[in-house]
Write a protein that holds these residues in place. Structure first.
Motif, PDB file in Angstrom:
ATOM      1  N   TYR A 119       0.878  -1.170   0.000  1.00 25.31           N
ATOM      2  CA  TYR A 119       0.000   0.000   0.000  1.00 25.31           C
ATOM      3  C   TYR A 119       0.920   1.225   0.000  1.00 25.31           C
ATOM      4  CZ  TYR A 119      -3.819   3.121   1.229  1.00 25.31           C
ATOM      5  OH  TYR A 119      -4.748   4.123   1.215  1.00 25.31           O
ATOM      6  N   LYS A 120       0.713   2.107  -0.974  1.00 19.10           N
ATOM      7  CA  LYS A 120       1.662   3.226  -1.130  1.00 19.10           C
ATOM      8  C   LYS A 120       1.080   4.542  -0.624  1.00 19.10           C
ATOM      9  CE  LYS A 120       3.351   0.777  -5.069  1.00 19.10           C
ATOM     10  NZ  LYS A 120       2.777   0.453  -6.376  1.00 19.10           N
ATOM     11  N   VAL A 121       1.862   5.199   0.199  1.00 15.31           N
ATOM     12  CA  VAL A 121       1.446   6.493   0.743  1.00 15.31           C
ATOM     13  C   VAL A 121       2.465   7.545   0.315  1.00 15.31           C
ATOM     14  CG1 VAL A 121       0.912   7.807   2.838  1.00 15.31           C
ATOM     15  CG2 VAL A 121       0.561   5.316   2.803  1.00 15.31           C
ATOM     16  N   MET A 122       1.995   8.560  -0.383  1.00 12.19           N
ATOM     17  CA  MET A 122       2.888   9.663  -0.733  1.00 12.19           C
ATOM     18  C   MET A 122       2.738  10.763   0.319  1.00 12.19           C
ATOM     19  SD  MET A 122       2.636  12.389  -3.896  1.00 12.19           S
ATOM     20  CE  MET A 122       2.655  11.220  -5.221  1.00 12.19           C
ATOM     21  N   ILE A 123       3.868  11.239   0.824  1.00 10.85           N
ATOM     22  CA  ILE A 123       3.843  12.428   1.684  1.00 10.85           C
ATOM     23  C   ILE A 123       4.822  13.411   1.042  1.00 10.85           C
ATOM     24  CG2 ILE A 123       4.222  13.369   3.995  1.00 10.85           C
ATOM     25  CD1 ILE A 123       3.614  10.666   5.193  1.00 10.85           C
ATOM     26  N   ASP A 124       4.310  14.506   0.525  1.00 10.28           N
ATOM     27  CA  ASP A 124       5.157  15.344  -0.329  1.00 10.28           C
ATOM     28  C   ASP A 124       4.670  16.786  -0.378  1.00 10.28           C
ATOM     29  OD1 ASP A 124       7.208  15.903  -2.244  1.00 10.28           O
ATOM     30  OD2 ASP A 124       5.668  15.858  -3.804  1.00 10.28           O
ATOM     31  N   HIS A 125       5.550  17.652  -0.887  1.00 13.21           N
ATOM     32  CA  HIS A 125       5.188  19.078  -1.010  1.00 13.21           C
ATOM     33  C   HIS A 125       5.529  19.647  -2.392  1.00 13.21           C
ATOM     34  CE1 HIS A 125       9.319  20.983   0.079  1.00 13.21           C
ATOM     35  NE2 HIS A 125       9.512  19.728  -0.269  1.00 13.21           N
ATOM     36  N   HIS A 126       5.536  18.783  -3.416  1.00 16.12           N
ATOM     37  CA  HIS A 126       5.730  19.275  -4.795  1.00 16.12           C
ATOM     38  C   HIS A 126       4.371  19.344  -5.501  1.00 16.12           C
ATOM     39  CE1 HIS A 126       9.766  17.720  -3.821  1.00 16.12           C
ATOM     40  NE2 HIS A 126      10.166  18.731  -4.564  1.00 16.12           N
ATOM     41  N   ILE A 127       4.235  20.322  -6.396  1.00 13.78           N
ATOM     42  CA  ILE A 127       2.942  20.452  -7.083  1.00 13.78           C
ATOM     43  C   ILE A 127       2.710  19.287  -8.054  1.00 13.78           C
ATOM     44  CG2 ILE A 127       2.647  22.967  -6.922  1.00 13.78           C
ATOM     45  CD1 ILE A 127       3.805  23.085  -9.824  1.00 13.78           C
ATOM     46  N   ASN A 128       1.484  19.101  -8.430  1.00 20.14           N
ATOM     47  CA  ASN A 128       1.062  18.096  -9.412  1.00 20.14           C
ATOM     48  C   ASN A 128       1.500  16.664  -9.097  1.00 20.14           C
ATOM     49  OD1 ASN A 128       0.072  20.286 -10.853  1.00 20.14           O
ATOM     50  ND2 ASN A 128       1.967  20.517 -12.040  1.00 20.14           N
ATOM     51  N   PRO A 129       1.080  16.113  -7.956  1.00 18.22           N
ATOM     52  CA  PRO A 129       1.447  14.722  -7.660  1.00 18.22           C
ATOM     53  C   PRO A 129       0.850  13.774  -8.697  1.00 18.22           C
ATOM     54  CG  PRO A 129      -0.257  15.507  -6.139  1.00 18.22           C
ATOM     55  CD  PRO A 129       0.191  16.703  -6.932  1.00 18.22           C
ATOM     56  N   SER A 130       1.637  12.846  -9.177  1.00 24.40           N
ATOM     57  CA  SER A 130       1.067  11.873 -10.118  1.00 24.40           C
ATOM     58  C   SER A 130       0.439  10.754  -9.278  1.00 24.40           C
ATOM     59  CB  SER A 130       2.127  11.360 -11.087  1.00 24.40           C
ATOM     60  OG  SER A 130       2.885  10.353 -10.495  1.00 24.40           O
ATOM     61  N   ASP A 131      -0.429   9.928  -9.917  1.00 21.81           N
ATOM     62  CA  ASP A 131      -1.277   9.079  -9.071  1.00 21.81           C
ATOM     63  C   ASP A 131      -0.772   7.640  -8.927  1.00 21.81           C
ATOM     64  OD1 ASP A 131      -1.795   8.096 -11.480  1.00 21.81           O
ATOM     65  OD2 ASP A 131      -3.985   8.300 -11.425  1.00 21.81           O
ATOM     66  N   ILE A 136      -2.533   9.843  -1.274  1.00 22.46           N
ATOM     67  CA  ILE A 136      -1.659  10.959  -1.657  1.00 22.46           C
ATOM     68  C   ILE A 136      -1.852  12.100  -0.667  1.00 22.46           C
ATOM     69  CG2 ILE A 136      -1.170  12.673  -3.450  1.00 22.46           C
ATOM     70  CD1 ILE A 136      -1.938  10.586  -5.523  1.00 22.46           C
ATOM     71  N   ILE A 137      -0.814  12.345   0.124  1.00 25.32           N
ATOM     72  CA  ILE A 137      -0.856  13.460   1.072  1.00 25.32           C
ATOM     73  C   ILE A 137       0.120  14.495   0.532  1.00 25.32           C
ATOM     74  CG2 ILE A 137      -0.445  14.151   3.460  1.00 25.32           C
ATOM     75  CD1 ILE A 137      -1.188  11.337   4.334  1.00 25.32           C
ATOM     76  N   SER A 138      -0.427  15.462  -0.187  1.00 27.34           N
ATOM     77  CA  SER A 138       0.412  16.414  -0.919  1.00 27.34           C
ATOM     78  C   SER A 138       0.046  17.832  -0.501  1.00 27.34           C
ATOM     79  CB  SER A 138       0.177  16.216  -2.424  1.00 27.34           C
ATOM     80  OG  SER A 138       0.758  17.288  -3.141  1.00 27.34           O
ATOM     81  N   TYR A 139       0.999  18.536   0.088  1.00 25.73           N
ATOM     82  CA  TYR A 139       0.750  19.910   0.540  1.00 25.73           C
ATOM     83  C   TYR A 139       1.849  20.839   0.018  1.00 25.73           C
ATOM     84  CZ  TYR A 139      -3.100  18.215   3.292  1.00 25.73           C
ATOM     85  OH  TYR A 139      -4.301  17.662   3.653  1.00 25.73           O
ATOM     86  N   PRO A 140       1.703  21.286  -1.244  1.00 21.84           N
ATOM     87  CA  PRO A 140       2.741  22.108  -1.859  1.00 21.84           C
ATOM     88  C   PRO A 140       2.991  23.442  -1.149  1.00 21.84           C
ATOM     89  CG  PRO A 140       1.278  21.249  -3.535  1.00 21.84           C
ATOM     90  CD  PRO A 140       0.645  20.941  -2.216  1.00 21.84           C
TER      91      PRO A 140
END
Ligand code: 5GP
Ligand code: MN
Length: 336
Positions: A119-131, A136-140
Protein backbone atom coordinates in the motif's frame (compact mmCIF):
# COMPACT_ATOMS: atom_id res chain seq x y z
CA UNK A 1 0.18 24.24 19.18
CA UNK A 2 0.76 23.27 15.60
CA UNK A 3 -2.28 23.53 13.37
CA UNK A 4 -3.69 20.34 11.90
CA UNK A 5 -2.66 19.71 8.32
CA UNK A 6 -4.33 16.61 6.95
CA UNK A 7 -8.07 16.14 6.59
CA UNK A 8 -10.04 13.98 8.99
CA UNK A 9 -10.46 11.41 6.25
CA UNK A 10 -6.70 11.30 5.55
CA UNK A 11 -6.07 11.03 9.28
CA UNK A 12 -8.41 8.06 9.67
CA UNK A 13 -7.01 6.30 6.65
CA UNK A 14 -3.39 6.87 7.61
CA UNK A 15 -4.00 5.71 11.17
CA UNK A 16 -5.52 2.51 9.85
CA UNK A 17 -2.68 1.96 7.37
CA UNK A 18 -0.04 2.40 10.07
CA UNK A 19 -1.91 0.16 12.49
CA UNK A 20 -2.07 -2.67 9.95
CA UNK A 21 1.47 -2.44 8.63
CA UNK A 22 4.31 -4.64 9.76
CA UNK A 23 7.03 -4.28 7.14
CA UNK A 24 7.36 -0.65 6.19
CA UNK A 25 9.71 0.74 3.56
CA UNK A 26 10.40 4.46 3.28
CA UNK A 27 11.81 5.78 0.00
CA UNK A 28 12.73 9.26 -1.21
CA UNK A 29 14.04 10.92 -4.35
CA UNK A 30 17.30 10.49 -6.20
CA UNK A 31 20.22 12.69 -5.11
CA UNK A 32 18.61 12.75 -1.67
CA UNK A 33 18.87 16.09 0.11
CA UNK A 34 18.41 17.11 3.73
CA UNK A 35 14.64 17.07 3.40
CA UNK A 36 14.46 13.65 1.75
CA UNK A 37 16.79 12.09 4.31
CA UNK A 38 15.49 14.03 7.31
CA UNK A 39 11.84 13.23 6.72
CA UNK A 40 12.64 9.56 6.02
CA UNK A 41 14.76 9.06 9.13
CA UNK A 42 12.21 10.81 11.34
CA UNK A 43 9.38 8.66 10.02
CA UNK A 44 11.49 5.52 10.41
CA UNK A 45 12.31 6.49 14.00
CA UNK A 46 8.69 6.97 14.97
CA UNK A 47 7.41 3.84 13.22
CA UNK A 48 10.24 1.74 14.66
CA UNK A 49 9.29 2.86 18.17
CA UNK A 50 5.76 1.71 17.37
CA UNK A 51 7.14 -1.78 16.76
CA UNK A 52 7.18 -1.72 12.96
CA UNK A 53 9.94 -3.23 10.94
CA UNK A 54 11.19 -0.26 8.91
CA UNK A 55 13.80 0.08 6.17
CA UNK A 56 14.79 3.26 4.37
CA UNK A 57 15.88 2.84 0.75
CA UNK A 58 17.29 5.70 -1.36
CA UNK A 59 18.10 5.55 -5.08
CA UNK A 60 21.68 6.74 -4.61
CA UNK A 61 24.20 7.94 -2.05
CA UNK A 62 23.58 10.59 0.60
CA UNK A 63 25.57 13.83 0.64
CA UNK A 64 28.41 13.72 3.16
CA UNK A 65 26.96 16.64 5.11
CA UNK A 66 23.89 14.60 6.10
CA UNK A 67 25.64 11.43 7.28
CA UNK A 68 25.80 12.76 10.87
CA UNK A 69 22.08 12.08 11.31
CA UNK A 70 21.49 9.02 13.50
CA UNK A 71 20.67 6.03 11.33
CA UNK A 72 21.83 7.63 8.08
CA UNK A 73 24.43 4.94 7.51
CA UNK A 74 21.77 2.22 7.83
CA UNK A 75 19.95 3.57 4.79
CA UNK A 76 20.06 1.09 1.92
CA UNK A 77 21.36 2.52 -1.34
CA UNK A 78 19.55 1.04 -4.32
CA UNK A 79 22.30 1.79 -6.81
CA UNK A 80 24.82 -0.21 -4.76
CA UNK A 81 22.67 -3.22 -4.01
CA UNK A 82 19.73 -3.60 -6.35
CA UNK A 83 18.96 -7.20 -5.55
CA UNK A 84 18.68 -6.71 -1.80
CA UNK A 85 16.72 -3.47 -2.23
CA UNK A 86 14.31 -5.12 -4.69
CA UNK A 87 13.69 -7.81 -2.07
CA UNK A 88 13.10 -5.26 0.68
CA UNK A 89 10.67 -3.29 -1.47
CA UNK A 90 8.85 -6.41 -2.67
CA UNK A 91 8.41 -7.59 0.96
CA UNK A 92 6.93 -4.31 2.16
CA UNK A 93 3.27 -4.15 3.08
CA UNK A 94 3.40 -0.36 3.30
CA UNK A 95 5.58 1.93 1.23
CA UNK A 96 5.99 5.58 2.14
CA UNK A 97 7.14 7.78 -0.75
CA UNK A 98 8.57 10.93 0.73
CA UNK A 99 9.54 14.24 -0.87
CA UNK A 100 8.76 13.30 -4.48
CA UNK A 101 5.68 13.50 -6.68
CA UNK A 102 6.34 11.18 -9.61
CA UNK A 103 8.05 7.79 -10.13
CA UNK A 104 10.67 9.33 -12.43
CA UNK A 105 12.19 11.02 -9.36
CA UNK A 106 13.41 7.70 -7.94
CA UNK A 107 15.44 6.99 -11.04
CA UNK A 108 16.60 3.34 -11.18
CA UNK A 109 14.16 2.40 -8.42
CA UNK A 110 11.15 3.44 -10.49
CA UNK A 111 10.04 -0.04 -11.58
CA UNK A 112 10.48 -1.56 -8.15
CA UNK A 113 8.33 1.19 -6.61
CA UNK A 114 5.60 1.22 -9.23
CA UNK A 115 5.31 -2.57 -9.28
CA UNK A 116 5.49 -3.09 -5.51
CA UNK A 117 2.38 -4.71 -4.08
CA UNK A 118 2.58 -2.63 -0.91
CA UNK A 119 0.00 0.00 0.00
CA UNK A 120 1.66 3.23 -1.13
CA UNK A 121 1.45 6.49 0.74
CA UNK A 122 2.89 9.66 -0.73
CA UNK A 123 3.84 12.43 1.68
CA UNK A 124 5.16 15.34 -0.33
CA UNK A 125 5.19 19.08 -1.01
CA UNK A 126 5.73 19.27 -4.80
CA UNK A 127 2.94 20.45 -7.08
CA UNK A 128 1.06 18.10 -9.41
CA UNK A 129 1.45 14.72 -7.66
CA UNK A 130 1.07 11.87 -10.12
CA UNK A 131 -1.28 9.08 -9.07
CA UNK A 132 1.07 6.15 -8.48
CA UNK A 133 0.21 6.03 -4.75
CA UNK A 134 -2.92 4.73 -3.00
CA UNK A 135 -2.99 7.59 -0.52
CA UNK A 136 -1.66 10.96 -1.66
CA UNK A 137 -0.86 13.46 1.07
CA UNK A 138 0.41 16.41 -0.92
CA UNK A 139 0.75 19.91 0.54
CA UNK A 140 2.74 22.11 -1.86
CA UNK A 141 2.30 25.15 0.38
CA UNK A 142 4.48 23.57 3.04
CA UNK A 143 8.16 24.48 2.89
CA UNK A 144 9.46 20.96 3.49
CA UNK A 145 8.36 17.35 3.63
CA UNK A 146 10.08 17.18 7.01
CA UNK A 147 7.71 19.79 8.46
CA UNK A 148 4.79 17.98 6.84
CA UNK A 149 5.88 14.66 8.40
CA UNK A 150 6.26 16.34 11.79
CA UNK A 151 2.84 17.94 11.51
CA UNK A 152 1.28 14.61 10.57
CA UNK A 153 3.07 12.84 13.43
CA UNK A 154 1.75 15.50 15.81
CA UNK A 155 -1.76 15.33 14.43
CA UNK A 156 -1.79 11.56 14.91
CA UNK A 157 -0.65 12.16 18.52
CA UNK A 158 2.56 10.25 17.84
CA UNK A 159 4.80 13.17 18.82
CA UNK A 160 5.77 11.41 22.05
CA UNK A 161 7.75 9.09 19.75
CA UNK A 162 9.86 12.01 18.53
CA UNK A 163 13.13 11.93 20.43
CA UNK A 164 16.32 13.87 19.83
CA UNK A 165 17.42 11.86 16.74
CA UNK A 166 14.04 12.28 15.04
CA UNK A 167 13.97 15.98 16.00
CA UNK A 168 17.43 16.47 14.48
CA UNK A 169 16.30 14.79 11.28
CA UNK A 170 13.17 16.93 11.00
CA UNK A 171 15.05 20.13 11.77
CA UNK A 172 17.69 19.31 9.16
CA UNK A 173 15.05 18.89 6.44
CA UNK A 174 13.22 22.05 7.44
CA UNK A 175 16.47 23.99 7.43
CA UNK A 176 17.84 22.73 4.11
CA UNK A 177 14.60 23.24 2.15
CA UNK A 178 14.35 26.86 3.29
CA UNK A 179 18.01 27.86 2.93
CA UNK A 180 18.32 28.06 6.70
CA UNK A 181 14.93 29.81 6.89
CA UNK A 182 15.80 32.48 4.36
CA UNK A 183 13.08 31.67 1.80
CA UNK A 184 9.69 29.97 1.87
CA UNK A 185 9.84 30.49 5.59
CA UNK A 186 7.12 32.90 6.69
CA UNK A 187 4.80 30.19 8.00
CA UNK A 188 4.55 30.66 11.76
CA UNK A 189 4.11 26.89 12.23
CA UNK A 190 7.77 26.49 11.21
CA UNK A 191 8.82 28.29 14.38
CA UNK A 192 6.32 26.51 16.59
CA UNK A 193 7.79 23.25 15.28
CA UNK A 194 11.36 24.47 15.85
CA UNK A 195 10.51 25.42 19.40
CA UNK A 196 9.13 21.94 20.03
CA UNK A 197 12.17 20.32 18.39
CA UNK A 198 14.53 22.40 20.55
CA UNK A 199 12.72 21.01 23.58
CA UNK A 200 13.94 17.56 22.48
CA UNK A 201 17.49 18.80 22.98
CA UNK A 202 18.63 19.49 19.42
CA UNK A 203 21.47 21.95 18.85
CA UNK A 204 20.28 23.95 15.84
CA UNK A 205 23.47 26.01 15.61
CA UNK A 206 25.57 22.85 15.47
CA UNK A 207 23.28 21.32 12.81
CA UNK A 208 23.69 24.47 10.70
CA UNK A 209 27.45 24.28 11.07
CA UNK A 210 27.64 20.60 10.10
CA UNK A 211 25.22 20.79 7.16
CA UNK A 212 25.74 24.25 5.70
CA UNK A 213 29.02 25.62 6.89
CA UNK A 214 31.59 22.87 6.73
CA UNK A 215 34.09 23.38 3.96
CA UNK A 216 37.35 22.12 2.53
CA UNK A 217 40.02 24.18 0.80
CA UNK A 218 39.05 22.68 -2.57
CA UNK A 219 35.35 23.30 -2.04
CA UNK A 220 35.89 26.94 -1.11
CA UNK A 221 38.24 27.47 -4.07
CA UNK A 222 35.85 25.77 -6.50
CA UNK A 223 32.94 27.97 -5.40
CA UNK A 224 35.09 31.12 -5.51
CA UNK A 225 36.29 30.17 -9.00
CA UNK A 226 32.72 29.54 -10.14
CA UNK A 227 31.61 33.00 -9.03
CA UNK A 228 34.66 34.97 -10.12
CA UNK A 229 35.39 33.26 -13.44
CA UNK A 230 32.24 31.43 -14.55
CA UNK A 231 29.28 33.60 -13.62
CA UNK A 232 27.58 35.41 -16.46
CA UNK A 233 24.83 37.99 -15.96
CA UNK A 234 22.33 37.95 -18.80
CA UNK A 235 19.67 40.48 -19.64
CA UNK A 236 16.55 40.47 -17.50
CA UNK A 237 18.38 39.73 -14.26
CA UNK A 238 19.45 36.17 -14.97
CA UNK A 239 22.73 34.81 -13.64
CA UNK A 240 24.20 31.60 -15.01
CA UNK A 241 27.16 29.59 -13.82
CA UNK A 242 28.62 26.58 -15.60
CA UNK A 243 31.17 24.08 -14.33
CA UNK A 244 32.59 21.45 -16.65
CA UNK A 245 33.86 18.05 -15.57
CA UNK A 246 37.43 19.27 -16.14
CA UNK A 247 36.91 22.25 -13.86
CA UNK A 248 35.27 20.11 -11.19
CA UNK A 249 38.10 17.58 -11.35
CA UNK A 250 40.67 20.36 -11.07
CA UNK A 251 39.25 21.14 -7.62
CA UNK A 252 38.83 17.44 -6.70
CA UNK A 253 35.05 17.86 -6.67
CA UNK A 254 33.17 15.76 -4.13
CA UNK A 255 29.42 15.25 -4.17
CA UNK A 256 27.81 18.20 -2.37
CA UNK A 257 30.69 20.64 -2.93
CA UNK A 258 28.54 22.97 -5.04
CA UNK A 259 25.50 22.79 -2.74
CA UNK A 260 24.20 26.31 -2.24
CA UNK A 261 26.28 27.84 -5.04
CA UNK A 262 23.20 28.53 -7.18
CA UNK A 263 21.73 30.72 -4.42
CA UNK A 264 24.69 33.09 -4.31
CA UNK A 265 23.91 35.22 -7.40
CA UNK A 266 20.42 35.98 -6.03
CA UNK A 267 22.09 38.28 -3.54
CA UNK A 268 23.11 40.59 -6.40
CA UNK A 269 20.73 43.51 -6.79
CA UNK A 270 18.62 43.03 -9.90
CA UNK A 271 19.22 39.29 -10.22
CA UNK A 272 15.95 37.36 -10.02
CA UNK A 273 16.84 34.05 -11.60
CA UNK A 274 19.98 31.98 -11.07
CA UNK A 275 20.87 28.86 -13.01
CA UNK A 276 23.78 26.56 -12.30
CA UNK A 277 24.88 23.93 -14.84
CA UNK A 278 27.14 21.11 -13.61
CA UNK A 279 28.51 18.61 -16.10
CA UNK A 280 27.98 15.00 -15.00
CA UNK A 281 28.93 11.95 -17.05
CA UNK A 282 26.52 11.86 -19.99
CA UNK A 283 24.32 14.77 -18.92
CA UNK A 284 24.27 18.21 -17.40
CA UNK A 285 22.63 18.68 -14.00
CA UNK A 286 20.73 21.96 -13.91
CA UNK A 287 19.76 23.77 -10.68
CA UNK A 288 17.49 26.78 -10.79
CA UNK A 289 16.56 29.33 -8.14
CA UNK A 290 14.59 32.55 -8.20
CA UNK A 291 13.17 35.24 -6.01
CA UNK A 292 9.58 36.43 -6.06
CA UNK A 293 7.25 35.70 -8.92
CA UNK A 294 9.63 33.92 -11.29
CA UNK A 295 8.53 30.28 -11.55
CA UNK A 296 11.75 28.44 -12.35
CA UNK A 297 9.95 25.08 -12.16
CA UNK A 298 8.43 26.02 -15.54
CA UNK A 299 11.91 26.49 -17.03
CA UNK A 300 13.03 23.20 -15.42
CA UNK A 301 10.13 21.26 -16.88
CA UNK A 302 10.00 22.93 -20.30
CA UNK A 303 13.72 22.87 -21.04
CA UNK A 304 15.39 20.39 -18.73
CA UNK A 305 13.11 17.36 -18.09
CA UNK A 306 12.71 18.47 -14.52
CA UNK A 307 10.51 20.33 -12.08
CA UNK A 308 10.38 21.31 -8.44
CA UNK A 309 9.16 24.38 -6.60
CA UNK A 310 8.45 27.86 -7.93
CA UNK A 311 11.67 29.29 -6.47
CA UNK A 312 13.85 26.15 -6.35
CA UNK A 313 13.90 23.54 -9.08
CA UNK A 314 16.16 21.28 -11.01
CA UNK A 315 16.44 19.11 -14.04
CA UNK A 316 18.79 17.35 -16.42
CA UNK A 317 19.93 18.07 -19.94
CA UNK A 318 21.11 15.17 -22.06
CA UNK A 319 23.67 16.84 -24.29
CA UNK A 320 26.65 19.14 -24.09
CA UNK A 321 27.09 22.03 -21.68
CA UNK A 322 27.06 24.57 -24.48
CA UNK A 323 23.80 23.17 -25.88
CA UNK A 324 22.24 23.26 -22.41
CA UNK A 325 23.12 26.93 -21.98
CA UNK A 326 22.22 27.79 -25.57
CA UNK A 327 18.77 26.29 -25.09
CA UNK A 328 18.08 28.66 -22.24
CA UNK A 329 19.55 31.68 -24.00
CA UNK A 330 17.34 31.01 -27.02
CA UNK A 331 14.28 30.95 -24.76
CA UNK A 332 15.35 33.65 -22.32
CA UNK A 333 12.78 36.25 -23.43
CA UNK A 334 9.96 33.88 -22.62
CA UNK A 335 10.94 33.63 -18.98
CA UNK A 336 11.95 37.17 -17.94
P1 5GP B 1 18.59 21.04 -6.52
O1 5GP B 1 18.85 22.20 -7.41
O2 5GP B 1 18.94 21.33 -5.10
O3 5GP B 1 19.14 19.76 -7.05
O4 5GP B 1 17.02 20.82 -6.54
C1 5GP B 1 16.12 21.78 -6.06
C2 5GP B 1 14.72 21.21 -6.08
O5 5GP B 1 14.35 20.99 -7.43
C3 5GP B 1 14.59 19.85 -5.42
O6 5GP B 1 14.19 19.97 -4.10
C4 5GP B 1 13.50 19.18 -6.23
O7 5GP B 1 12.26 19.63 -5.76
C5 5GP B 1 13.67 19.77 -7.60
N1 5GP B 1 14.46 18.96 -8.56
C6 5GP B 1 15.80 18.87 -8.66
N2 5GP B 1 16.17 18.08 -9.69
C7 5GP B 1 15.02 17.66 -10.27
C8 5GP B 1 14.73 16.82 -11.38
O8 5GP B 1 15.61 16.30 -12.08
N3 5GP B 1 13.41 16.61 -11.66
C9 5GP B 1 12.41 17.19 -10.92
N4 5GP B 1 11.15 16.92 -11.27
N5 5GP B 1 12.66 17.98 -9.88
C10 5GP B 1 13.93 18.22 -9.54
MN1 MN C 1 11.64 18.81 -0.09
Amino acid sequence: MLSNIISEQEQLLLTKVIEKSKNVVVVAHTAPDGDAVGSSLALRGVLTKMGKNVEVVMPDALPKSIIFLQGATDIKIYKDNQEECNQIIANADTLFCLDFNEPKRVDLMQNAIVEAKAYKVMIDHHINPSDFCDLIISYPLLSSTSLLVYKIISQLSLDKMVGKPEAEAIYTGMMTDTGNFSYNSNDSDIYIAISQLLQRGIDKDEIYKIVCNTSTINKLKLNSYAISEKMEILEGGVAIITLSRGELNHYSYQKGDTEGLVNQPLGIEGVNISIFYREESGYVKVSLRSVGEYPVNIIASELYNGGGHKNASGGEFFGTMSDAVELFKNNLKKYI
